[in-house]
Design a protein around this motif. Sequence first.
Motif, PDB file in Angstrom:
ATOM      1  N   GLN A   9       0.844  -1.187   0.000  1.00 35.93           N
ATOM      2  CA  GLN A   9       0.000   0.000   0.000  1.00 35.93           C
ATOM      3  C   GLN A   9       0.885   1.245   0.000  1.00 35.93           C
ATOM      4  OE1 GLN A   9      -3.182  -0.049  -0.287  1.00 35.93           O
ATOM      5  NE2 GLN A   9      -3.885   1.987   0.263  1.00 35.93           N
ATOM      6  N   VAL A  10       0.629   2.123  -0.944  1.00 35.07           N
ATOM      7  CA  VAL A  10       1.401   3.361  -1.043  1.00 35.07           C
ATOM      8  C   VAL A  10       0.840   4.397  -0.070  1.00 35.07           C
ATOM      9  CG1 VAL A  10       2.062   5.254  -2.553  1.00 35.07           C
ATOM     10  CG2 VAL A  10       1.971   2.919  -3.459  1.00 35.07           C
ATOM     11  N   GLN A  11       1.726   5.048   0.625  1.00 37.77           N
ATOM     12  CA  GLN A  11       1.332   6.157   1.494  1.00 37.77           C
ATOM     13  C   GLN A  11       2.185   7.368   1.160  1.00 37.77           C
ATOM     14  OE1 GLN A  11       1.586   4.530   5.524  1.00 37.77           O
ATOM     15  NE2 GLN A  11      -0.630   4.280   5.512  1.00 37.77           N
ATOM     16  N   LEU A  12       1.547   8.527   1.120  1.00 36.26           N
ATOM     17  CA  LEU A  12       2.217   9.779   0.792  1.00 36.26           C
ATOM     18  C   LEU A  12       1.941  10.784   1.900  1.00 36.26           C
ATOM     19  CD1 LEU A  12       1.087   9.986  -2.946  1.00 36.26           C
ATOM     20  CD2 LEU A  12       3.228   9.059  -2.073  1.00 36.26           C
ATOM     21  N   VAL A  13       2.997  11.429   2.375  1.00 39.32           N
ATOM     22  CA  VAL A  13       2.848  12.398   3.460  1.00 39.32           C
ATOM     23  C   VAL A  13       3.535  13.691   3.049  1.00 39.32           C
ATOM     24  CG1 VAL A  13       3.291  12.919   5.871  1.00 39.32           C
ATOM     25  CG2 VAL A  13       2.773  10.561   5.175  1.00 39.32           C
ATOM     26  N   GLU A  14       2.737  14.756   2.919  1.00 33.66           N
ATOM     27  CA  GLU A  14       3.275  16.055   2.546  1.00 33.66           C
ATOM     28  C   GLU A  14       3.669  16.852   3.784  1.00 33.66           C
ATOM     29  OE1 GLU A  14      -0.394  15.463  -0.263  1.00 33.66           O
ATOM     30  OE2 GLU A  14       0.107  15.156   1.843  1.00 33.66           O
ATOM     31  N   SER A  15       4.605  17.754   3.601  1.00 35.19           N
ATOM     32  CA  SER A  15       4.994  18.681   4.653  1.00 35.19           C
ATOM     33  C   SER A  15       5.586  19.924   4.017  1.00 35.19           C
ATOM     34  CB  SER A  15       6.003  18.043   5.618  1.00 35.19           C
ATOM     35  OG  SER A  15       7.182  17.677   4.922  1.00 35.19           O
ATOM     36  N   GLY A  16       5.731  20.978   4.826  1.00 41.28           N
ATOM     37  CA  GLY A  16       6.396  22.175   4.343  1.00 41.28           C
ATOM     38  C   GLY A  16       5.489  23.343   4.018  1.00 41.28           C
ATOM     39  N   GLY A  17       4.185  23.150   4.124  1.00 40.41           N
ATOM     40  CA  GLY A  17       3.290  24.262   3.853  1.00 40.41           C
ATOM     41  C   GLY A  17       3.353  25.305   4.953  1.00 40.41           C
ATOM     42  N   GLY A  18       2.688  26.434   4.706  1.00 41.62           N
ATOM     43  CA  GLY A  18       2.672  27.484   5.709  1.00 41.62           C
ATOM     44  C   GLY A  18       2.202  28.793   5.140  1.00 41.62           C
ATOM     45  N   LEU A  19       2.418  29.848   5.918  1.00 37.89           N
ATOM     46  CA  LEU A  19       2.032  31.201   5.531  1.00 37.89           C
ATOM     47  C   LEU A  19       3.274  31.965   5.105  1.00 37.89           C
ATOM     48  CD1 LEU A  19      -0.004  33.579   5.440  1.00 37.89           C
ATOM     49  CD2 LEU A  19       0.519  33.954   7.865  1.00 37.89           C
ATOM     50  N   VAL A  20       3.215  32.610   3.961  1.00 38.24           N
ATOM     51  CA  VAL A  20       4.353  33.357   3.451  1.00 38.24           C
ATOM     52  C   VAL A  20       3.843  34.610   2.746  1.00 38.24           C
ATOM     53  CG1 VAL A  20       4.407  32.101   1.259  1.00 38.24           C
ATOM     54  CG2 VAL A  20       6.508  33.141   2.127  1.00 38.24           C
ATOM     55  N   GLN A  21       4.656  35.644   2.743  1.00 40.68           N
ATOM     56  CA  GLN A  21       4.282  36.857   2.035  1.00 40.68           C
ATOM     57  C   GLN A  21       4.525  36.701   0.539  1.00 40.68           C
ATOM     58  OE1 GLN A  21       6.457  40.068   3.947  1.00 40.68           O
ATOM     59  NE2 GLN A  21       4.662  40.563   5.212  1.00 40.68           N
ATOM     60  N   ALA A  22       3.800  37.465  -0.234  1.00 40.55           N
ATOM     61  CA  ALA A  22       4.001  37.466  -1.684  1.00 40.55           C
ATOM     62  C   ALA A  22       5.465  37.765  -2.005  1.00 40.55           C
ATOM     63  CB  ALA A  22       3.097  38.503  -2.334  1.00 40.55           C
ATOM     64  N   GLY A  23       5.997  37.006  -2.957  1.00 36.42           N
ATOM     65  CA  GLY A  23       7.401  37.135  -3.316  1.00 36.42           C
ATOM     66  C   GLY A  23       8.311  36.186  -2.566  1.00 36.42           C
ATOM     67  N   GLY A  24       7.766  35.547  -1.544  1.00 40.58           N
ATOM     68  CA  GLY A  24       8.561  34.633  -0.736  1.00 40.58           C
ATOM     69  C   GLY A  24       8.651  33.244  -1.336  1.00 40.58           C
ATOM     70  N   SER A  25       9.258  32.345  -0.567  1.00 40.19           N
ATOM     71  CA  SER A  25       9.493  30.979  -1.033  1.00 40.19           C
ATOM     72  C   SER A  25       9.067  29.966   0.024  1.00 40.19           C
ATOM     73  CB  SER A  25      10.984  30.777  -1.339  1.00 40.19           C
ATOM     74  OG  SER A  25      11.425  31.638  -2.364  1.00 40.19           O
ATOM     75  N   LEU A  26       8.713  28.790  -0.462  1.00 40.53           N
ATOM     76  CA  LEU A  26       8.443  27.642   0.386  1.00 40.53           C
ATOM     77  C   LEU A  26       8.931  26.399  -0.341  1.00 40.53           C
ATOM     78  CD1 LEU A  26       4.795  28.118   1.752  1.00 40.53           C
ATOM     79  CD2 LEU A  26       6.897  28.124   3.106  1.00 40.53           C
ATOM     80  N   ARG A  27       9.272  25.381   0.433  1.00 39.61           N
ATOM     81  CA  ARG A  27       9.659  24.099  -0.151  1.00 39.61           C
ATOM     82  C   ARG A  27       8.771  23.013   0.432  1.00 39.61           C
ATOM     83  NH1 ARG A  27      14.847  20.280   0.984  1.00 39.61           N
ATOM     84  NH2 ARG A  27      15.243  19.517  -1.144  1.00 39.61           N
ATOM     85  N   LEU A  28       8.004  22.388  -0.420  1.00 41.78           N
ATOM     86  CA  LEU A  28       7.154  21.288   0.002  1.00 41.78           C
ATOM     87  C   LEU A  28       7.904  19.967  -0.184  1.00 41.78           C
ATOM     88  CD1 LEU A  28       3.731  22.282  -1.603  1.00 41.78           C
ATOM     89  CD2 LEU A  28       4.724  23.003   0.584  1.00 41.78           C
ATOM     90  N   SER A  29       7.627  19.038   0.707  1.00 41.40           N
ATOM     91  CA  SER A  29       8.185  17.690   0.608  1.00 41.40           C
ATOM     92  C   SER A  29       7.053  16.678   0.622  1.00 41.40           C
ATOM     93  CB  SER A  29       9.124  17.405   1.786  1.00 41.40           C
ATOM     94  OG  SER A  29      10.197  18.313   1.824  1.00 41.40           O
ATOM     95  N   CYS A  30       7.287  15.559  -0.048  1.00 40.59           N
ATOM     96  CA  CYS A  30       6.332  14.461  -0.027  1.00 40.59           C
ATOM     97  C   CYS A  30       7.116  13.168   0.160  1.00 40.59           C
ATOM     98  CB  CYS A  30       5.532  14.408  -1.312  1.00 40.59           C
ATOM     99  SG  CYS A  30       4.459  12.951  -1.468  1.00 40.59           S
ATOM    100  N   ALA A  31       6.970  12.579   1.334  1.00 36.99           N
ATOM    101  CA  ALA A  31       7.650  11.326   1.641  1.00 36.99           C
ATOM    102  C   ALA A  31       6.729  10.166   1.304  1.00 36.99           C
ATOM    103  CB  ALA A  31       8.031  11.287   3.112  1.00 36.99           C
ATOM    104  N   ALA A  32       7.247   9.238   0.524  1.00 36.45           N
ATOM    105  CA  ALA A  32       6.437   8.113   0.060  1.00 36.45           C
ATOM    106  C   ALA A  32       6.925   6.809   0.658  1.00 36.45           C
ATOM    107  CB  ALA A  32       6.496   8.030  -1.457  1.00 36.45           C
ATOM    108  N   SER A  33       5.976   5.924   0.905  1.00 34.10           N
ATOM    109  CA  SER A  33       6.304   4.555   1.301  1.00 34.10           C
ATOM    110  C   SER A  33       5.458   3.608   0.463  1.00 34.10           C
ATOM    111  CB  SER A  33       6.046   4.328   2.789  1.00 34.10           C
ATOM    112  OG  SER A  33       4.684   4.544   3.089  1.00 34.10           O
ATOM    113  N   GLY A  34       5.964   2.399   0.303  1.00 29.93           N
ATOM    114  CA  GLY A  34       5.210   1.412  -0.470  1.00 29.93           C
ATOM    115  C   GLY A  34       5.387   1.525  -1.965  1.00 29.93           C
ATOM    116  N   LEU A  35       6.333   2.352  -2.426  1.00 33.32           N
ATOM    117  CA  LEU A  35       6.566   2.450  -3.867  1.00 33.32           C
ATOM    118  C   LEU A  35       7.171   1.148  -4.393  1.00 33.32           C
ATOM    119  CD1 LEU A  35       8.030   6.051  -4.183  1.00 33.32           C
ATOM    120  CD2 LEU A  35       5.659   5.319  -4.387  1.00 33.32           C
ATOM    121  N   THR A  36       6.914   0.875  -5.643  1.00 29.47           N
ATOM    122  CA  THR A  36       7.458  -0.328  -6.264  1.00 29.47           C
ATOM    123  C   THR A  36       8.223   0.056  -7.526  1.00 29.47           C
ATOM    124  OG1 THR A  36       5.563  -0.719  -7.716  1.00 29.47           O
ATOM    125  CG2 THR A  36       5.410  -1.574  -5.471  1.00 29.47           C
ATOM    126  N   ASP A  37       8.795  -0.946  -8.170  1.00 28.66           N
ATOM    127  CA  ASP A  37       9.545  -0.698  -9.399  1.00 28.66           C
ATOM    128  C   ASP A  37       8.651  -0.208 -10.531  1.00 28.66           C
ATOM    129  OD1 ASP A  37      11.866  -3.505  -8.963  1.00 28.66           O
ATOM    130  OD2 ASP A  37      11.865  -1.459  -8.149  1.00 28.66           O
TER     131      ASP A  37
END
Length: 125
Positions: free
Chosen positions: A1-29
């Motif tokens: 079973q594949v599971q995906l967990v996102e992180s890194g969201g938040g509040l930022v001012q216009a012009g700013g930056s954010l980096r989102l991550s998605c950690a996966a488990s259960g991936l196959t070939d």
Amino acid sequence: QVQLVESGGGLVQAGGSLRLSCAASGLTDSTYVMGWFRQAPGKDREFVSAAIWSGTKTYSADSVKGRFTISRDTAKNTIYLQMNSLKPEDTAIYYCATQSRPRGLIISITAYDYWGQGTQVTVSS
């Protein structure tokens, strides 16, 4: 079973930056592609960016080209979305998703069979 967990969201001012991550488990070939979608209040979910899991090709929506960059670390089973020059219209819940095997178009929501729970990104003006 594949599971995906996102992180890194938040509040930022216009012009700013954010980096989102998605950690996966259960991936196959047979994992084909991993992507990012977003859904703003009152709007349909839309494609943002995607990366072929075992290759180098990436795809991005015109609205984010030149500002967002998708990358992946197959050793960590993680994909990232670096978001620069953020605009208030980028405000949305961002979802990570995967096609566990080739199922359809890269930009098609219905082609993705596993989804994360989403992470909120809010850009203030």
